[in-house]
Design an enzyme around this catalytic site. Structure first.
Site, PDB file in Angstrom:
ATOM      1  N   SER A 152       0.830  -1.204   0.000  1.00 15.47           N
ATOM      2  CA  SER A 152       0.000   0.000   0.000  1.00 15.47           C
ATOM      3  C   SER A 152       0.862   1.250   0.000  1.00 15.47           C
ATOM      4  O   SER A 152       1.955   1.260   0.556  1.00 15.47           O
ATOM      5  CB  SER A 152      -0.921   0.022   1.225  1.00 15.47           C
ATOM      6  OG  SER A 152      -1.722   1.194   1.205  1.00 15.47           O
ATOM      7  N   LYS A 154      -4.426  -6.676   4.093  1.00  8.53           N
ATOM      8  CA  LYS A 154      -4.484  -5.626   3.063  1.00  8.53           C
ATOM      9  C   LYS A 154      -5.936  -5.381   2.640  1.00  8.53           C
ATOM     10  O   LYS A 154      -6.335  -4.234   2.389  1.00  8.53           O
ATOM     11  CB  LYS A 154      -3.649  -6.053   1.854  1.00  8.53           C
ATOM     12  CG  LYS A 154      -3.716  -5.092   0.651  1.00  8.53           C
ATOM     13  CD  LYS A 154      -3.266  -3.685   1.007  1.00  8.53           C
ATOM     14  CE  LYS A 154      -2.928  -2.817  -0.185  1.00  8.53           C
ATOM     15  NZ  LYS A 154      -3.953  -2.663  -1.194  1.00  8.53           N
ATOM     16  N   GLU A 165      -9.987   2.071   4.311  1.00  4.56           N
ATOM     17  CA  GLU A 165      -9.741   3.193   3.382  1.00  4.56           C
ATOM     18  C   GLU A 165     -11.059   3.669   2.762  1.00  4.56           C
ATOM     19  O   GLU A 165     -11.307   4.879   2.673  1.00  4.56           O
ATOM     20  CB  GLU A 165      -8.769   2.727   2.306  1.00  4.56           C
ATOM     21  CG  GLU A 165      -8.415   3.745   1.247  1.00  4.56           C
ATOM     22  CD  GLU A 165      -7.554   3.120   0.157  1.00  4.56           C
ATOM     23  OE1 GLU A 165      -7.891   3.287  -1.031  1.00  4.56           O
ATOM     24  OE2 GLU A 165      -6.549   2.451   0.487  1.00  4.56           O
ATOM     25  N   HIS A 214      -7.453  -3.325   5.306  1.00  2.00           N
ATOM     26  CA  HIS A 214      -6.883  -1.983   5.130  1.00  2.00           C
ATOM     27  C   HIS A 214      -7.666  -1.221   4.065  1.00  2.00           C
ATOM     28  O   HIS A 214      -8.050  -0.064   4.249  1.00  2.00           O
ATOM     29  CB  HIS A 214      -5.406  -2.101   4.730  1.00  2.00           C
ATOM     30  CG  HIS A 214      -4.820  -0.880   4.090  1.00  2.00           C
ATOM     31  ND1 HIS A 214      -5.072  -0.522   2.778  1.00  2.00           N
ATOM     32  CD2 HIS A 214      -3.988   0.074   4.578  1.00  2.00           C
ATOM     33  CE1 HIS A 214      -4.436   0.594   2.490  1.00  2.00           C
ATOM     34  NE2 HIS A 214      -3.773   0.980   3.560  1.00  2.00           N
ATOM     35  N   ASN A 215      -7.903  -1.868   2.920  1.00  2.35           N
ATOM     36  CA  ASN A 215      -8.622  -1.198   1.829  1.00  2.35           C
ATOM     37  C   ASN A 215     -10.064  -0.902   2.214  1.00  2.35           C
ATOM     38  O   ASN A 215     -10.622   0.129   1.819  1.00  2.35           O
ATOM     39  CB  ASN A 215      -8.578  -2.052   0.561  1.00  2.35           C
ATOM     40  CG  ASN A 215      -7.211  -2.022  -0.109  1.00  2.35           C
ATOM     41  OD1 ASN A 215      -6.220  -1.605   0.494  1.00  2.35           O
ATOM     42  ND2 ASN A 215      -7.151  -2.453  -1.343  1.00  2.35           N
TER      43      ASN A 215
END
Length: 509
Positions: A150, A204, A211, A207-208
């Site tokens: 990222s 991840k 986001e 995380h996205n």
């Protein structure tokens, strides 16, 4: 396959003057912008790296242009040459499109690599695919790693957040390179081993998803200021600039400030000319679907995904705007106080989003039997990545203090922060509702908070309804347990006197 066999495939006379001497510490397949920038980052840290692309002309273009100042970047014009130029155990990273292209490259590499070699997928692969690949390649003696990357193009070039997981035997061989090129936060690399199988790509994915939530919250704050307060783009940029000096200090707040200050050629804000129909690549949706699969109420990420879906109905919304009536915002009061409340609402909602995200990660660890290091995950997100913020330092501290922390809201720091923000948060959500300004992320964060702190929810009525129409049974509260309604047992009542005593089987969907 042996080195001699690979050399023959590459058309090299083994032992002759053209014999390739392995010099590459690391190899990377995929020369799109992310791949090129990551290669130059690795080269900056004095490692020799071999570059390859399926369209081999791209290799020469890269070597003649962006990479011409780097003697430690070496090109390869075939897969065989690429493999031969790498030291053993070979460390090969792919930055290619998720899905079939990853499997295609793995299948192309398999005849060329040897037991003990390492293949790394640095794309946005879905974590079940990474789990499948880790297991399948382990049976062939190949150590597979799926790593989240990222930070976008700039992060790849100067320090991304890296989230590796998979076959842990690979970690000692890639640790030095990964932690050297990763972003640093207070001197610590934003990279550590995440866990087994698909754990790296899972983290991840979350995380996205976070986001998505952060971006939606910022967009709602922008909409409230624009429609509720009537602020201009420049005035809103100044508000975000001020917020970026305090608890909301983050990459996304910073770029929002810059976007709002950017004028088109005619001197007007470009942002106001951009079509309000948001795109998505799927990782936010994957997070929401996985939360449903695990029975986790990750509501803010879900609402952020749905908000993008609603935005895509641009033509239909245009017709609805003419047909459906609603209130018009009319602000009266202290603008400075309102903006302070809006800042607190954004902060509190971010806390809820991260609390939900770590709840999901925690339950995934149990479901998939992964050993996940929550302090390390928070540290990985502190620098280099899109959601990097000062805020994550406090999350790292919370989990280092108590690795078994049940929920972020039980940590003293976040418990105090959420209580301090609460009155402003409620003011913003209620005013937005009265104004007719949609705040799906702000609203769901507050609703989740109120639900989470409620000892007795109305689900007792829901269970009675289910038992009434479908004999789905219910459990009795311990204080009302009796011989008729034993504690912990599935109970059924003939609510009408017309039904029978047979109940439906119980299961978790």
């Amino acid at each position: 396959m042996t080195e001699k066999a690979v050399a023959r495939l590459a058309g090299i006379n083994v032992g002759g003057p053209a014999r390739i001497i392995p010099s590459g510490d690391f190899g990377l397949i995929g020369l799109a912008v992310m791949g090129q920038n990551l290669i130059m980052n690795i080269a900056d840290h004095k490692f020799t790296i071999v570059a390859f692309n399926r369209t081999v002309a791209k290799v020469d273009r890269f070597l003649d242009n962006e990479a011409k100042e780097f003697p430690n970047i070496v090109g390869a014009h075939s897969m065989e040459e690429f493999v031969l130029k790498l030291k053993k155990p070979r460390r090969i990273m792919m930055l290619v499109m998720a899905g079939k292209p990853v499997d295609d490259f793995i299948n192309a590499l398999l005849p060329l690599v040897e037991k003990g070699d390492i293949i790394i997928d640095g794309g946005n692969s879905h974590f079940p695919d990474t789990t499948r690949r880790t297991k399948a390649l382990a049976e062939k003696g190949i150590r597979f790693v799926g790593t989240g990357v990222s930070g976008g193009e700039e992060g790849a070039r100067y320090g991304p957040s890296l989230m590796p997981g998979g076959n842990e035997e690979a970690w000692p061989y890639i640790k030095e390179i990964f932690q050297s090129i990763a972003a640093k936060s207070d001197g610590e690399p934003c990279c550590d081993w995440v866990g087994d199988e698909g754990a790296g790509h899972y983290v991840k994915m979350v995380h996205n998803g976070i986001e998505y939530g952060d971006m939606q919250l910022i967009c709602e704050a922008y909409d409230i200021m624009k429609r509720g307060l009537g602020l201009s783009a420049k005035e809103m940029a100044d508000v975000f600039a001020e917020w970026n000096k305090g608890v909301l200090d983050s990459f996304l707040i910073e770029i929002t400030r810059d976007v709002l200050r950017f004028d088109d050629d005619d001197g007007t804000p470009l942002v106001e000319k951009i079509l309000d129909s948001a795109g998505q690549k799927g990782t936010g949706k994957w997070t929401a679907i996985n939360a449903l699969d695990l029975g986790m109420p990750v509501t803010l990420i879900g609402e952020a995904v749905f908000a993008r879906c609603l935005s895509s109905l641009k033509q239909e919304r245009g017709r609805a705007a003419k047909a459906l009536a609603g209130p018009t915002p009319n602000f009266t009061g202290d603008k400075k106080e309102f903006l302070a409340n809006l800042e607190q609402a954004l902060y509190a909602s971010k806390i809820i989003s991260y609390a939900q995200g770590f709840m999901l990660i925690q339950n995934a660890a149990k479901e998939y039997h992964w050993k996940l290091n929550k302090p390390s995950i928070a540290l990985m997100w502190r620098g280099g990545c899109i959601i990097r913020s000062v805020f994550l330092k406090d999350i790292t501290s919370a989990y280092r203090k108590n690795p078994d922390l049940e929920n972020l809201l039980f940590d003293d720091f976040f418990n105090k922060a959420i209580h301090n923000a609460q009155s402003g948060w409620r003011d913003i959500v209620s005013k937005s509702a009265l104004w007719g300004v949609p705040t799906p992320a702000f609203s769901t964060a507050l609703s989740w908070y109120d639900g989470y702190r409620t000892k007795d929810l109305p689900a007792n009525l829901l269970q009675a309804q289910r038992d009434y129409f479908g004999a789905h049974t219910f459990k009795i509260k311990p204080e009302y347990a009796s011989e008729k309604y034993p504690e912990g047992k599935d109970n059924h009542v003939n609510w009408t006197g017309r039904g029978g005593d047979v109940s439906a089987s119980t299961y978790q969907a």
